[in-house]
Design a protein around this motif. Structure first.
Motif, mmCIF file in Angstrom:
data_model
loop_
_atom_site.group_PDB
_atom_site.id
_atom_site.type_symbol
_atom_site.label_atom_id
_atom_site.label_comp_id
_atom_site.label_asym_id
_atom_site.label_seq_id
_atom_site.Cartn_x
_atom_site.Cartn_y
_atom_site.Cartn_z
ATOM 1 N N ALA A 26 -1.464 -42.663 -18.277
ATOM 2 C CA ALA A 26 -0.443 -43.503 -17.640
ATOM 3 C C ALA A 26 -0.549 -44.972 -18.046
ATOM 4 C CB ALA A 26 -0.511 -43.359 -16.123
ATOM 5 N N PHE A 27 -1.742 -45.545 -17.924
ATOM 6 C CA PHE A 27 -1.875 -46.974 -18.261
ATOM 7 C C PHE A 27 -1.616 -47.239 -19.748
ATOM 8 C CE2 PHE A 27 -4.658 -47.372 -14.310
ATOM 9 C CZ PHE A 27 -3.684 -48.035 -13.588
ATOM 10 N N PRO A 28 -2.200 -46.449 -20.670
ATOM 11 C CA PRO A 28 -1.884 -46.692 -22.091
ATOM 12 C C PRO A 28 -0.392 -46.542 -22.410
ATOM 13 C CG PRO A 28 -3.872 -45.374 -21.902
ATOM 14 C CD PRO A 28 -3.282 -45.470 -20.518
ATOM 15 N N ASP A 29 0.267 -45.551 -21.796
ATOM 16 C CA ASP A 29 1.710 -45.387 -22.020
ATOM 17 C C ASP A 29 2.480 -46.595 -21.502
ATOM 18 O OD1 ASP A 29 1.206 -42.929 -23.149
ATOM 19 O OD2 ASP A 29 2.036 -41.757 -21.480
ATOM 20 N N ALA A 33 4.637 -49.216 -23.791
ATOM 21 C CA ALA A 33 6.061 -49.447 -23.522
ATOM 22 C C ALA A 33 6.335 -50.938 -23.304
ATOM 23 C CB ALA A 33 6.507 -48.639 -22.307
ATOM 24 N N LEU A 34 5.455 -51.600 -22.583
ATOM 25 C CA LEU A 34 5.638 -53.036 -22.339
ATOM 26 C C LEU A 34 5.473 -53.837 -23.624
ATOM 27 C CD1 LEU A 34 3.850 -53.311 -18.886
ATOM 28 C CD2 LEU A 34 6.269 -53.765 -19.336
ATOM 29 N N GLY A 40 10.752 -56.333 -28.543
ATOM 30 C CA GLY A 40 12.215 -56.313 -28.522
ATOM 31 C C GLY A 40 12.801 -57.620 -28.022
ATOM 32 N N TYR A 41 12.222 -58.159 -26.948
ATOM 33 C CA TYR A 41 12.703 -59.444 -26.435
ATOM 34 C C TYR A 41 12.530 -60.541 -27.481
ATOM 35 C CZ TYR A 41 13.674 -58.101 -21.593
ATOM 36 O OH TYR A 41 14.226 -57.549 -20.465
ATOM 37 N N GLN A 155 3.947 -58.462 -16.547
ATOM 38 C CA GLN A 155 3.754 -57.036 -16.230
ATOM 39 C C GLN A 155 2.704 -56.416 -17.147
ATOM 40 O OE1 GLN A 155 7.747 -55.561 -16.720
ATOM 41 N NE2 GLN A 155 8.320 -55.950 -14.589
ATOM 42 N N LEU A 156 2.708 -56.827 -18.419
ATOM 43 C CA LEU A 156 1.714 -56.319 -19.360
ATOM 44 C C LEU A 156 0.319 -56.784 -18.961
ATOM 45 C CD1 LEU A 156 0.879 -54.879 -21.973
ATOM 46 C CD2 LEU A 156 1.443 -56.993 -23.211
#
Length: 181
Positions: A26-29, A33-34, A40-41, A155-156
């Motif tokens: 979960a945390f690596p995913d 994603a972040l 992207g930003y 968030q990251l």
């Protein structure tokens, strides 16, 4: 008493397994994603900067349905006309603005037109009935990309701290059971 101890050990083991699952998956995913979203930003901010070429009124030209508009009023009118001419709620590409592809759709649930600006990421905007207001909404969204980037970076950082804390909790749990505190 012995039954309670067994239950507590099972509960502790179950919680540890859940934490180990989060550490492994979960945390690596979430972090990946972040990181991708941050990339992207950054790409979209560069695109916006490179493609923003304001005229003397401060408006960058907008292409709507194959026609380039250099005046804000005409562009806003064309945007509204494109929305009103839609015959399906499905998303359709309608043009470009400041380097971003514009994709128009109709949200049947909310009963509103949505414009999605697509660069590396997609940026949705609800359209209203005011031609100047819609251009302002688009410009405000584009101006807010840095703020969105900072929020994503926070968030990251938080996800990385959670991963570190989870690893420490599992390591502490293992060492405390073996007596190596």
């Amino acid at each position: 008493k012995e039954t309670e101890d067994v239950r507590q050990r099972l509960k502790d083991k179950s919680g540890e397994c859940a934490l180990e699952d989060k550490i492994a998956k979960a945390f690596p995913d979430q972090i990946a994603a972040l990181e991708q979203k941050i990339s992207g930003y950054k790409s979209d901010i560069e695109l916006r900067e490179a493609q923003t070429m304001p005229n003397e009124d401060g408006f960058s030209s907008m292409e709507v349905e194959g026609t380039a508009y250099i005046e804000k009023k005409a562009a806003g009118s064309a945007l509204l006309a494109a929305a009103h001419n839609m015959t399906s709620p499905d998303a359709i590409p309608i043009g470009m603005y400041r380097g971003f592809a514009m994709v128009l759709s109709f949200d049947t649930f909310a009963k509103e037109y949505r414009l999605n600006l697509k660069g590396q990421l997609s940026h949705p905007i609800s359209l209203g009935t005011d031609l100047f207001g819609n251009i302002q909404r688009i410009d405000n969204m584009l101006a807010g990309l840095e703020s969105d980037l900072r929020q994503c970076e926070a968030q990251l950082d938080n996800a990385r701290v959670q991963l570190s804390n989870a690893k420490a909790a599992v390591a502490f749990g293992c060492s405390s059971r073996t007596g190596n505190t």
